[in-house]
Design a protein around this motif. Structure first.
Motif, PDB file in Angstrom:
ATOM      1  N   UNK A 184       0.831  -1.206   0.000  1.00 41.61           N
ATOM      2  CA  UNK A 184       0.000   0.000   0.000  1.00 41.61           C
ATOM      3  C   UNK A 184       0.867   1.259   0.000  1.00 41.61           C
ATOM      4  N   UNK A 185       1.825   1.294   0.908  1.00 44.35           N
ATOM      5  CA  UNK A 185       2.628   2.502   1.068  1.00 44.35           C
ATOM      6  C   UNK A 185       3.509   2.764  -0.149  1.00 44.35           C
ATOM      7  N   UNK A 186       4.163   1.735  -0.669  1.00 45.91           N
ATOM      8  CA  UNK A 186       5.032   1.948  -1.839  1.00 45.91           C
ATOM      9  C   UNK A 186       4.209   2.284  -3.081  1.00 45.91           C
ATOM     10  N   UNK A 189       3.201   5.975  -2.687  1.00 49.98           N
ATOM     11  CA  UNK A 189       4.363   6.854  -2.869  1.00 49.98           C
ATOM     12  C   UNK A 189       4.799   6.910  -4.324  1.00 49.98           C
ATOM     13  N   UNK A 190       4.700   5.798  -5.028  1.00 45.92           N
ATOM     14  CA  UNK A 190       5.053   5.805  -6.450  1.00 45.92           C
ATOM     15  C   UNK A 190       4.149   6.755  -7.217  1.00 45.92           C
ATOM     16  N   UNK A 191       2.858   6.730  -6.903  1.00 45.17           N
ATOM     17  CA  UNK A 191       1.906   7.593  -7.602  1.00 45.17           C
ATOM     18  C   UNK A 191       2.100   9.070  -7.236  1.00 45.17           C
ATOM     19  N   UNK A 192       2.348   9.340  -5.958  1.00 44.18           N
ATOM     20  CA  UNK A 192       2.491  10.728  -5.517  1.00 44.18           C
ATOM     21  C   UNK A 192       3.793  11.339  -6.018  1.00 44.18           C
ATOM     22  N   UNK A 193       4.892  10.592  -5.950  1.00 44.59           N
ATOM     23  CA  UNK A 193       6.167  11.143  -6.405  1.00 44.59           C
ATOM     24  C   UNK A 193       6.189  11.317  -7.919  1.00 44.59           C
ATOM     25  N   UNK A 194       5.490  10.443  -8.623  1.00 43.64           N
ATOM     26  CA  UNK A 194       5.410  10.547 -10.081  1.00 43.64           C
ATOM     27  C   UNK A 194       4.574  11.755 -10.493  1.00 43.64           C
TER      28      UNK A 194
END
Length: 196
Positions: A184-186, A189-194
């Protein structure tokens, strides 16, 4: 031979856990009743992303870390921040601590910052928790839940632990109610940082 009954302590803990999950689901439903304000992660009922245009602004707060260092959320502006509400007394917080520590170490190289908000706790218990679980990021002491109250006015913080992911503009992009899993967390974070 009589059948052994579950110990009262475990029955109470199970009931409290069920009530916490229900509270998160009901709170999210209330906050997103306008329809289409959030998108749940695949297979999750407690982890979601706020849809574009519906991302609430994270309220600023300042305080002291468990070691006494002053900190303000505004000093993290321009970075993706994982904000975790926890307590050393919280069983689910203990189970998610190793996951948070691993992800914090992995994401640090990508410029993601982690910050904890330790609620209803003593500094001694919280520091012992951090040491026992190899927590590498700071936590703000919030024994009276003043930070929780600020955030509860914009997002449904109904249980501990709760994890928020704040984007580089200071908006809350995602929320995980209950113990955050690695996937869930990774994924969040992948979506938000992208996106930012």
């Amino acid at each position: 031979m009589p059948v052994p009954r579950p110990k009262r302590k475990y029955v109470v803990l199970a009931a409290a856990a069920c009530a916490a999950v229900l509270a998160v689901v009901l709170s999210v439903s209330a906050f997103s009743s306008g329809g289409g304000d959030v998108t749940y992660l695949d297979g999750s009922t407690t982890a979601f992303m706020y849809d574009t245009g519906h991302q609430p602004l994270a309220p600023d707060f300042s305080g002291a870390t468990l070691t006494g260092t002053p900190v303000a959320l505004s000093s993290y502006r321009g970075k993706v921040v994982v904000l975790n509400f926890w307590g050393s007394w919280c069983v689910a917080c203990r189970s998610e601590a190793p996951t948070l520590s691993v992800v914090a170490e992995q994401e640090q190289r990508k410029g993601v910052s982690f910050l904890g908000v330790d609620i209803q706790d003593t500094n001694a218990n919280a520091l012992a928790f951090d040491k026992n679980h190899d927590v590498i990021y700071p936590s703000v002491s919030d024994p009276s839940e003043l930070v929780v109250l600020k955030f509860s006015s914009v997002v449904p913080i109904a249980a501990t632990p709760t994890t928020l992911v704040i984007d580089r503009t200071g908006h809350i992009a995602a929320m995980i109610g209950g113990a955050a899993s690695y996937s869930e967390l990774t994924s969040v974070l992948a979506k938000v940082t992208e996106a930012s």
